[in-house]
Design a protein around this motif. Structure first.
Motif: not given
Length: 434
Positions: A258-261, A317-322, A383-393, A398-400
């Motif tokens: 759920s990291g989005a920062t 926290f996860g729901a807030g991230t969505v 952060e790596m997961r978020a950045g990698s997923m953002a590069a794809v979708m 990535a955040v949702v």
């Protein structure tokens, strides 16, 4: 097992029904200020490094939004590698050396990193390799600071005061996380290099104030063994105690997902169409919710059904991230981040207290290192997961998706580790032995 020496000031009244405030102990006041100033400096640096890296990738290297987002993911990886490699060493050092000295040394290393970043910002000499390298060194400083600082608090206040001390320590961390990002973003917008002067001064204050705490010597060891064997003990102890394992890994996987920062610079520039100050406000909004809950917990700490409440907080926290990922309005997003920060603070308080009170003193440095690795790994790998997923979708997807996955992990951990649901109070869940 080492016993906590009696505090120099003040003596706890024998007849008092309520434990005294942690701030009534002079050593704790110095400790609190040291933590506050160090975190404020670190958070200001983290915000600015992310903004500078994203802007450098977009402007100097001509990268697209997706490509530059991936660079933010790599930044998390560069910070995580030294944490993964050096965490066993840092935990062993906290249990074998004078803990103040370890914390002071790490602060001074961070001070040098801030000074270097300030120089290259002033001379307009920043490059992506330089930012990645200094981010990795920043990870080295953090990996030694975390276990040492975490292991100091239980040795400077009585056990009855420790839950409130942990809550107030979290207030120091979270309030600095409000002021640091906001101040860092505003100072950077006014004069880019000045933010690192700000960080240098704060880190110098932190190093000085922690030096004023009375020496916190490592607990005695009845048998001196090889350092590698002692480093492995922390990992084995955590793995063997399912309660600690479940508590630590819950945070690890939930925040990785759920990291989005890391994507705040993307949202600020390309979704909300604002400047770097918005990144600071987003970071500060998370911490503002945390401070509000932290103050409440310091005044009225929870005592019952702590495990179930921790699980619900992580799910919230996860729901807030969505919801944050779906929002296109800056003010609404800031409000959601406040709620996320409140939920995170609640889970952090419960987890930190459970870990400290369920760990023997002679193992606290090493177990704190394992916990610190999980926290840092969740942040950096998140952060790596978020950045990698953002590069794809894209950043929104990535955040949702990450927030929804965190809710699923919470439900799974509640089933895999029933010990978490059964934790009614902060009392140790197993019999501690030396």
């Amino acid at each position: 097992m080492a016993t906590i020496p009696p505090p120099a000031e003040p003596a706890t009244p024998a007849a008092s029904a309520k434990p005294p405030s942690p701030l009534s102990f002079v050593d704790y006041r110095y400790f609190w200020l040291a933590r506050f100033t160090a975190v404020m400096a670190t958070m200001a640096m983290v915000v600015v490094i992310g903004v500078q890296l994203y802007d450098t990738a977009r402007t100097d290297y001509g990268m697209s939004v997706h490509e530059a987002s991936f660079q933010l993911g790599l930044l998390g990886l560069f910070q995580f590698v030294p944490l993964a490699v050096l965490t066993p060493v840092a935990g062993w050092a906290a249990d074998r050396f004078e803990r103040r000295s370890v914390a002071i040394f790490s602060n001074l290393v961070d001070l040098c990193i801030a000074a270097t970043l300030g120089w290259f910002t002033w001379t307009d000499g920043l490059t992506l390799p330089l930012l990645f390298g200094l981010a990795a060194l920043h990870g080295v400083a953090r990996v030694f600071s975390g276990p040492a600082m975490s292991a100091i608090a239980p040795n400077i206040v009585p056990p009855t005061v420790l839950p409130r001390a942990i809550a107030m320590s979290s207030i120091a961390w979270q309030s600095a996380s409000v002021i640091g990002p906001a101040a860092g973003g505003l100072i950077f917008a006014a004069h880019s290099a000045s933010v690192y002067v700000f960080a240098v001064l704060l880190l110098a204050i932190s190093a000085f104030t922690i030096s004023r705490v009375r020496p916190v010597l490592p607990p005695p060891s009845e048998v001196r063994r090889h350092p590698l064997r002692e480093m492995a003990d922390g990992l084995q102890f955590t793995w063997r105690e399912r309660f600690l394992l479940g508590t630590i890994t819950l945070d690890l996987f939930a925040v990785i997902l759920s990291g989005a920062t890391a994507l705040f610079p993307v949202f600020a520039r390309d979704i909300f169409h604002t400047g770097p100050d918005a990144v600071g406000f987003m970071r500060a909004a998370v911490a503002l919710g945390s401070v509000a809950v932290g103050v409440g917990l310091a005044i009225h700490p929870i005592e019952r059904n702590v495990g179930v409440k921790m699980l619900w907080a992580v799910a919230a926290f996860g729901a807030g991230t969505v919801a944050f990922g779906l929002s296109t309005n800056l003010l609404l997003s800031l409000a959601l981040l406040v709620v996320m920060g409140a939920a995170d603070m609640f889970s952090v308080f419960v987890r930190s207290t459970l870990i400290q009170l369920n760990t023997p003193d002679h193992m606290r440095g090493r177990v704190s290192a394992v916990s610190g690795l999980a926290i840092s790994a969740s942040n950096e790998l998140g952060e790596m997961r978020a950045g990698s997923m953002a590069a794809v979708m894209g950043p929104v997807g990535a955040v949702v998706v990450g927030g929804a996955a965190a809710i699923g992990v919470t439900a799974l951990w509640a089933w895999l580790f029933p010990e978490l649901r059964r934790a009614r109070t902060f009392e140790p869940q197993f019999k501690q032995t030396d």
